[in-house]
Motif scaffolding. Sequence first.
Motif, PDB file in Angstrom:
ATOM      1  N   TYR A 200       0.650  -1.099  -0.098  1.00 28.44           N
ATOM      2  CA  TYR A 200      -0.050  -0.136  -0.074  1.00 28.44           C
ATOM      3  C   TYR A 200       0.846   1.099  -0.002  1.00 28.44           C
ATOM      4  N   HIS A 201       1.853   1.121   0.733  1.00 23.84           N
ATOM      5  CA  HIS A 201       2.751   2.434   1.172  1.00 23.84           C
ATOM      6  C   HIS A 201       3.442   2.764  -0.311  1.00 23.84           C
ATOM      7  N   ASP A 202       4.035   1.847  -1.108  1.00 19.03           N
ATOM      8  CA  ASP A 202       4.852   2.112  -2.262  1.00 19.03           C
ATOM      9  C   ASP A 202       4.107   2.497  -3.360  1.00 19.03           C
ATOM     10  N   ASP A 203       2.878   1.977  -3.581  1.00 19.46           N
ATOM     11  CA  ASP A 203       2.128   2.150  -4.749  1.00 19.46           C
ATOM     12  C   ASP A 203       1.261   3.346  -4.776  1.00 19.46           C
ATOM     13  N   GLY A 204       1.913   4.333  -5.484  1.00 18.61           N
ATOM     14  CA  GLY A 204       1.838   5.918  -5.493  1.00 18.61           C
ATOM     15  C   GLY A 204       0.360   5.950  -6.110  1.00 18.61           C
ATOM     16  N   ALA A 205      -0.025   5.258  -7.132  1.00 20.17           N
ATOM     17  CA  ALA A 205      -1.348   5.118  -7.892  1.00 20.17           C
ATOM     18  C   ALA A 205      -2.511   4.953  -6.806  1.00 20.17           C
ATOM     19  N   ARG A 206      -2.417   4.435  -5.795  1.00 19.62           N
ATOM     20  CA  ARG A 206      -3.595   4.135  -4.873  1.00 19.62           C
ATOM     21  C   ARG A 206      -3.937   5.130  -3.872  1.00 19.62           C
ATOM     22  N   TRP A 207      -2.835   6.337  -3.784  1.00 22.54           N
ATOM     23  CA  TRP A 207      -3.375   7.267  -2.672  1.00 22.54           C
ATOM     24  C   TRP A 207      -3.823   8.531  -3.585  1.00 22.54           C
TER      25      TRP A 207
ATOM     26  N   PRO B 280      -8.284   4.377   0.897  1.00 24.36           N
ATOM     27  CA  PRO B 280      -9.615   3.729   1.537  1.00 24.36           C
ATOM     28  C   PRO B 280      -9.276   2.209   1.483  1.00 24.36           C
ATOM     29  N   VAL B 281      -8.623   1.939   2.817  1.00 24.88           N
ATOM     30  CA  VAL B 281      -8.083   0.636   3.032  1.00 24.88           C
ATOM     31  C   VAL B 281      -9.252  -0.341   3.657  1.00 24.88           C
ATOM     32  N   PRO B 282      -9.703  -1.557   2.811  1.00 30.97           N
ATOM     33  CA  PRO B 282     -10.516  -2.463   3.303  1.00 30.97           C
ATOM     34  C   PRO B 282     -10.200  -2.756   4.703  1.00 30.97           C
ATOM     35  N   ILE B 283     -11.345  -2.806   5.603  1.00 32.25           N
ATOM     36  CA  ILE B 283     -11.307  -3.080   6.847  1.00 32.25           C
ATOM     37  C   ILE B 283     -10.593  -4.499   7.327  1.00 32.25           C
TER      38      ILE B 283
END
Length: 676
Positions: free
Chosen positions: A647-654, A669-672
Amino acid sequence: MTRTPLANILTVAALSVVLWGLSGLDTANRALAENREPLLMPGKNTLFQRVLTRPGAVLVETPGAAGGEVQPAMSQYYVYERRDDAGLEWLLVGEDSHGNTRGWIDSSATLPWKQQLALAFTNPANRGRTLFFDSRESVLDLVNREAPEVAVAPIREAVESGKNHPEVVSIEPEEYIDISENFYLLPILQAEEVVTHRGNLRVLEVASVTAKGEDDPLTEKGPETKPKRIAALRTFTATIVFVIDSTISMGPYIERTKEAVRRVYDRVESEGLLDQVKFGLVAYRSSTEAVPGLEYVAQVYADPTKVKDGPDFLAKVAELKPATVSSARFDEDAYAGVMTAIQSVDWSEFGGRYLVLVTDAGALDPENELSSTGLGANEVRIEAEQLGIALYTMHLKTPNGRGNHGSAERQYKTLTRNAIVGRPLYYSVEGGDVETFGTIVDRLGADMVQQVRAASRGELAAGTARVADSDTPADPTEEPADLQEQVSSDAALLGHAMQLAYLGRVQGARAPDLFQAWLTDRDFENPERATTEVRVLLTKNQLSDMRDVVRTILDTGEEAQDQVGTADFFDLLRSSAAHLARDPNQLNRQDATRLGELGLLGEYLDDLPYRSDVMNLTSDIWEEWGATEQEDFLDHLRRKIRHYQIYHDDGARWVALSPTADPGEHVYPVPIEALP
């Protein structure tokens, strides 16, 4: 169509969604702001009060002052002070918790937001569209009925036909809104679990915070809507990416896959669909450090975005041959192959997204020293889900792997669990029969071509293969008669879901208007189907904090294992985790029996609609566990840490919620279920 910029769509100009139960406070900034902090939530020691602005909220310099600055709807603010003036309650608010206040807002123009929780719609294929009701009582009345599906049927029919219903505020869009590609915010204001005769469910109050622009396509109702939908469908494209075990035993299956793709491309070319149907191929083996002769762990042979036609595909995969040496283990690095396909292919170019794992062996467990990803089946599945990829496994149960069949089946059923079809996309090929395998691949390719061909005519997939050829609707929970029928039935459901997702993307489908409403997270007709899923909006700073906490728990658990009989896990954790505690006084509590009571993640997780295996671990449970159970728990933590790093490294997700947001405040929006 001109889209409204993200900042305007969300109307959250300076939203810094902060889980202060997970983040430390900046002492220097507080000192510069006269050591002022926001008010704490009632009954909390670390969580600050936050509000969301209603439409028309005005920010003024002093309570009751005239004029002021109108705020974008649903901007988030921290509450620093509450003051009564002329019978009204006013809030002194700021955009952060560092003491930087901006002014006063009438309390009635805000909504309290207790947690940074938001709902995301699941794909509406194979379920009813979510209804938003005006009151909690309306929802409870329906879910507690003997046959809720009968009671809701006339309500849904009326609303879907465009009529008003006195209890219904709004309805979910017909197309799927992919939150990872078109971010929207449905903050949860209240939630409660309800026990009914058909199982447990949640009843939730939410606020929709996606403001509609003048050019919003959802405002375009009536007969002109259908032609636009047909035109959008005609541009639908699809891909199947095969992820193939290319070890020493896989030669016949590699060649049969090539043959199946050649046949499909011949058909695609004859029907003029070359630009809309593409195939790709990734091969994988195992650790080259353990066995250098394997040559690679995972390798992309054919990227579907770069394949022109059948001959081009075959040319790209011509060099793919089975390995000439055996791997160090019977299990191979299957998760490396799948993750290579997920991360290397630009899936955004396709509406239909299919990934087919083909193997005769199990996958290396994440704790195995030969695993290159350190991820387990569940983490890999979540990654595929985030991109809308349907993940299949064709498990070749060859005689040589008989002792491996059971464990591999369990892995791959977890990997391919699919909410749309309600079961894993796991196909077992008994005896590893090449012809049976080839028939399944042929059928899957043909089904995909059929969906694209229908879309090119502007026709939406029927939803199930049997519905398309029959006047009698099929029961989605009914088991297909044979394997080929199951392949087609699953493909039809998935094709319908993917087309809804595609239409949502190209037509700009967004959440309904600004409102407050109540809903249930389960389908009235099929209560086993989830209509929504909970997301937690984490910043990069918060994700890093959470990763540090999990790392500390992991390190302490490993130390406790090394000091069997001489050290208590909780005592070690108290001594090693003081610098991470959000509430240091909690660490000194000798009566603390759960990890969650030590204050490492503050009070936030305690209030989530989520039961954390990590935070609920007790000292007694740890001591009762044997070495194997303790190691399984620590392996679970290791997988979480590796997942957070992705999650941290994938810039496209943020998502940057304002143009000036610091990168550390970008949110995802992290899945719970990804929480510890």
